[in-house]
Design a protein around this motif. Sequence first.
Motif, mmCIF file in Angstrom:
data_model
loop_
_atom_site.group_PDB
_atom_site.id
_atom_site.type_symbol
_atom_site.label_atom_id
_atom_site.label_comp_id
_atom_site.label_asym_id
_atom_site.label_seq_id
_atom_site.Cartn_x
_atom_site.Cartn_y
_atom_site.Cartn_z
ATOM 1 N N GLY A 281 -7.931 13.924 62.750
ATOM 2 C CA GLY A 281 -8.117 13.485 61.463
ATOM 3 C C GLY A 281 -6.797 13.754 60.737
ATOM 4 N N GLN A 282 -5.663 14.345 61.620
ATOM 5 C CA GLN A 282 -4.454 14.706 61.124
ATOM 6 C C GLN A 282 -3.504 13.479 60.786
ATOM 7 O OE1 GLN A 282 -2.211 17.457 63.230
ATOM 8 N NE2 GLN A 282 -0.797 17.809 61.522
ATOM 9 N N ASP A 283 -3.081 13.203 59.586
ATOM 10 C CA ASP A 283 -2.080 12.132 59.339
ATOM 11 C C ASP A 283 -0.647 12.749 59.600
ATOM 12 O OD1 ASP A 283 -4.217 10.513 58.847
ATOM 13 O OD2 ASP A 283 -4.041 10.580 56.794
ATOM 14 N N VAL A 284 0.198 11.619 59.989
ATOM 15 C CA VAL A 284 1.667 11.995 60.203
ATOM 16 C C VAL A 284 2.433 10.974 59.734
ATOM 17 C CG1 VAL A 284 3.445 12.889 61.892
ATOM 18 C CG2 VAL A 284 1.232 13.722 62.085
ATOM 19 N N SER A 285 3.490 11.053 58.635
ATOM 20 C CA SER A 285 4.251 9.966 58.706
ATOM 21 C C SER A 285 5.679 10.208 58.717
ATOM 22 C CB SER A 285 4.297 9.786 56.997
ATOM 23 O OG SER A 285 2.857 9.241 56.687
ATOM 24 N N ARG A 286 6.430 9.547 59.210
ATOM 25 C CA ARG A 286 7.911 9.662 59.402
ATOM 26 C C ARG A 286 8.657 8.396 59.005
ATOM 27 N NH1 ARG A 286 5.179 10.804 64.476
ATOM 28 N NH2 ARG A 286 5.460 13.121 65.177
ATOM 29 N N LEU A 287 9.735 9.070 58.720
ATOM 30 C CA LEU A 287 11.135 7.829 58.424
ATOM 31 C C LEU A 287 12.328 8.275 59.079
ATOM 32 C CD1 LEU A 287 10.661 7.785 54.356
ATOM 33 C CD2 LEU A 287 9.997 5.959 56.208
ATOM 34 N N GLY A 288 12.794 7.354 59.664
ATOM 35 C CA GLY A 288 14.117 7.715 60.237
ATOM 36 C C GLY A 288 15.243 6.509 60.186
ATOM 37 N N ILE A 289 16.531 6.939 60.401
ATOM 38 C CA ILE A 289 17.587 6.167 60.245
ATOM 39 C C ILE A 289 18.468 6.352 61.440
ATOM 40 C CG2 ILE A 289 19.046 7.638 58.739
ATOM 41 C CD1 ILE A 289 19.985 5.113 57.359
ATOM 42 N N ASN A 290 19.203 5.453 62.177
ATOM 43 C CA ASN A 290 19.743 5.686 63.131
ATOM 44 C C ASN A 290 21.230 4.748 63.136
ATOM 45 O OD1 ASN A 290 20.438 6.561 65.828
ATOM 46 N ND2 ASN A 290 19.651 4.566 66.723
ATOM 47 N N LEU A 291 22.201 5.380 63.064
ATOM 48 C CA LEU A 291 23.647 4.802 63.245
ATOM 49 C C LEU A 291 24.171 4.975 64.710
ATOM 50 C CD1 LEU A 291 26.220 3.761 61.585
ATOM 51 C CD2 LEU A 291 26.770 5.959 61.408
ATOM 52 N N THR A 292 24.764 3.726 65.285
ATOM 53 C CA THR A 292 25.142 3.678 66.639
ATOM 54 C C THR A 292 26.357 2.970 66.401
ATOM 55 O OG1 THR A 292 23.706 1.916 67.377
ATOM 56 C CG2 THR A 292 22.780 3.893 67.592
ATOM 57 N N GLN A 293 27.363 3.420 67.451
ATOM 58 C CA GLN A 293 28.298 2.485 67.647
ATOM 59 C C GLN A 293 28.939 2.787 69.091
ATOM 60 O OE1 GLN A 293 31.913 3.113 64.775
ATOM 61 N NE2 GLN A 293 33.024 1.637 66.059
ATOM 62 N N PRO A 294 29.200 1.672 69.869
ATOM 63 C CA PRO A 294 29.696 1.845 71.249
ATOM 64 C C PRO A 294 31.185 2.779 71.182
ATOM 65 C CG PRO A 294 28.832 -0.288 70.905
ATOM 66 C CD PRO A 294 28.895 0.269 69.475
#
Length: 454
Positions: A281-294
């Motif tokens: 019954g545990q709720d988990v919320s996540r927000l993420g941001i990802n910056l990539t460059q070769p």
Amino acid sequence: MRRRGVRTILAAVTAVFALAGAATAETLADALISAYKTSNIIEQNRAVLRAADEDVASAVAALRPALSFIANGDYSDPVSPGTNNLSGSIALSAQMTLYDSGRNRIAVDIAKETVLATREALVGVEQNILQNAVEAYFGVRSATENVSINQNSVRVLGENLRATQDQFDVGEVTRTDVALSEARLAGARAALAAAEGQLAAARELYKAVTGHYPGPLAVAPKTPPLPRSVAEARAIAQRSHPSILQAQHLVAASDLGVTYAAAQRLPSLTGSASVARSDSGQDVSRLGINLTQPIYAGGKLSSVHRKAIAQRDQARAGLHQAAVLIDQGVGSAWAQIEVTRAQISASAREVEAAQIAYDGVREEAKLGARTTLDVLDAEQSLLDARASRITAEADYQTATYSLLATMGLLTAEHLNLGVPVYDPAGYYNAVKSAPVTSVRGKSLDRVLEAIGRN
């Protein structure tokens, strides 16, 4: 077309087909309509175009967030005291590209240019099918006329053999004259069998192109008017022929491909969000941001960029070559028209002279001034002259429509055949925004139903 010269030609072509359609026998317009309606090759390439339309939808979809449902279950053995060996969770996850240095936008533009190129390829296929119908129509007409000529030749030579046999019976001619007549009659029968075989083959080709065997064919329609000069025809072809227009769109797509390949070295930014609930019954919320460059890809990105440049050069060379080939095609078709015109004029005079000669030799033979062989030779010359005229007239007709094809004007729309014309933009307009359901999805259903593909 946009230009006055093209409009004049098309208006005259429309009038030609309107007059042709007034006849009760099967006309050239009927053959073209049947070919357009029943061609599997046209239908195949329409499907290719719809697949290219979907590439635009796929590229547009890459600009939008992706939402996923995730269900997870785990089993552990052994387990710690007081814990359950079964665990699970459910989650909703969303991900979206926030910034990719314009790559997705470029991909959309590439897909659009590819669609435009594929549309022109479809026009080219349509022209080929209609040109095949023209050739099949006049092939049947000329084969039918050749059969008729050979049947008449067999009849005339049969009568000549009977007359020669009667003369032999009363001693006026020798056995050699009878043998000559028999040999010529046998040759005429062999020629008739060959002509009938050619007609059978022409009928099969007609069926393959139009979807049915030909019935009685109408008199050939008046040929459509032509441009005033070969230079005018070439100018129309350079701005109207689907091969050139297709190559232009392929060049535009390849230019964008170089830009896309260069953009793969640039950074991209993606965002993600998820909401999950475990079996406890545990709720988990996540927000993420990802910056990539070769930074280093083993030389792959450089290779991709060089490949895109090579493909751009290939497309540009293809455009230049398409222009050369179309220019050559117009010149060849124009020359063929001039040649067949001269052949028709010469063969008409030949037939007239051969008929006079045959009539004269036959009358002289009755008076004993000519031999049976002279009569047979004159009859064969007349037969050959008539066959040459038939071939020249059929070649002139096909050369005229071949010129229309090299100018990019041999299409159902330009010929105004009176048949519903396939709308290449109908399906595209329904899918270009990548609909799933809703009002746009229902619109897509209507488009599919209209083209008989739902």
